[in-house]
Design an enzyme around this catalytic site. Sequence first.
Site, PDB file in Angstrom:
ATOM      1  CE  LYS A 138       0.564   1.622   4.342  1.00  0.00           C
ATOM      2  NZ  LYS A 138       0.932   2.997   4.700  1.00  0.00           N
ATOM      3  CG  HIS A 168       1.642  -3.656   7.908  1.00  0.00           C
ATOM      4  ND1 HIS A 168       1.820  -2.601   7.049  1.00  0.00           N
ATOM      5  CD2 HIS A 168       1.743  -3.155   9.154  1.00  0.00           C
ATOM      6  CE1 HIS A 168       2.031  -1.505   7.749  1.00  0.00           C
ATOM      7  NE2 HIS A 168       1.986  -1.802   9.031  1.00  0.00           N
ATOM      8  CD  GLU A 206       2.896   5.671  13.792  1.00  0.00           C
ATOM      9  OE1 GLU A 206       3.340   4.553  14.097  1.00  0.00           O
ATOM     10  OE2 GLU A 206       2.783   6.040  12.614  1.00  0.00           O
ATOM     11  CG  HIS A 230      -3.101   0.623   7.571  1.00  0.00           C
ATOM     12  ND1 HIS A 230      -2.758  -0.433   6.772  1.00  0.00           N
ATOM     13  CD2 HIS A 230      -1.956   1.319   7.770  1.00  0.00           C
ATOM     14  CE1 HIS A 230      -1.462  -0.380   6.507  1.00  0.00           C
ATOM     15  NE2 HIS A 230      -0.956   0.681   7.101  1.00  0.00           N
TER      16      HIS A 230
END
Length: 472
Positions: A138, A168, A206, A230
């Site tokens: 991606k 992922h 994050e 995602h």
Amino acid sequence: MLVLGASGDLTGRLLLPGVGRLIAAGRAPRLELVGAGSDDWTAERWRQRLDDSFAGADEGSTAEGSTAEGSAELARVKDASTYHRLDVTAPGELGRLLKTLQAPVAVYFALPPAVSQAACEALTAGDLPEGTRLVMEKPFGSGAESAARLNATLAGLVPEDHIHRVDHFLGKSTVFNIVGLRFANRLLEPLWNAEHIAKVEIIFDEDLTLENRARYYDHAGAGRDMIQSHLLQIMAIIAMEAPASLDERDVRDGIAAVLRASSIDNHFARSTRRARYTAGAIGDRPVPDYTAEAGVDPANNTETLAEVEIRVKNWRWAGVPFLLRSGKALGRNRKEAVITYKPVPHLPDGFRGVDAPTRLHIGFGPENLTLDLDVNGPGNLFELDRVRLETELASDPLLPYGEVLDSVLAGDPLLSVRADTAEECWRIVEPAFAAWRAGTVPLEEYAAGSDGPADWRSSRPRSAGDKQRADG
């Protein structure tokens, strides 16, 4: 497995450590690993990358492969691995390399979208060994039009079930934990709808900063990097109807149905927000202003924090906002989905204390489940008190990329993003991104190490539909 972009950051930081865990766990028998990149690397430098990326991989070995066996297999793969300098966009170059490899081959495109497109256009079906699987990183394309063009190119090379569009974030643990929680518990599923749920938040905050990824991130930003791929996929799994089975077609049909029903209200200043970090500190680490980071072009106006409000226009979710948020350089890591339930219709007179909403938290790293409830407080039965019920969810010792690659090597497309849903994700977000480029939505600021702009904590974007209901 042929890794294109083998000298790049993504390969060393995420992909190869996942491969190492997979090998050490005994789940990639007889794997041959080949790297190709535009950098002129020696065999020694490639071996050093493998040594660095596979370090600690034995810690992920399980009963399926002992540490000794895993170490031996890692050593075999490293000793046999080769690196090739290659221009993947040059006609014939990639095809010639592929013809030297033993079938079947999984070709992993750890490349920017435009380069992946050019590389695929330089291939022909005759260049590919029998059973070749194409693994696309991606973001898949740079918009709906380019995604459709890339889908058409790939369809001319291999069948759809041999195309793995990697996300992922969609490891088996994440997908099955959500599906199992929803559809194996009668307590939850009857309440999983607009009648009982006030809002759903999917958050990926994050404390990482740019981390030397300006070449990619300064053109992607938080919206393209996380929300477009995602978070929309996770939203669809949370919102989907119960599949008849865990077969890839049943699950992916359910995901596609949610995305087709999803959109962002076109009053983008109310339905979306964006911001960029300024100088600050994360713990003891000073962080420069984003625009002072190496490789950043301030004229790109790249957002490092973004939030969008999605509406799923179907019977189950009518009126429920899905808030998708992702950001970098924030004060804490927060990776979870939060389901907030509506208040009870009537609280008996006599209770005191705060009647807070019931909330269900699904954590994505670590995988855990938390339920926030109001109960009678200790010592005073009339005082409501907040409690949290917590448990760990199932996880796999493989790293996220290891989980996804496990499915690729097994030929299982369940965790792959299907062609139609890749295009739907772009269809949902592209109008908002266009509004951001046009300056319709202001680019706010927040200090690195903070929780984001101060007013984001006290207010939410509000769609036009909300305003009409309030005015009414």
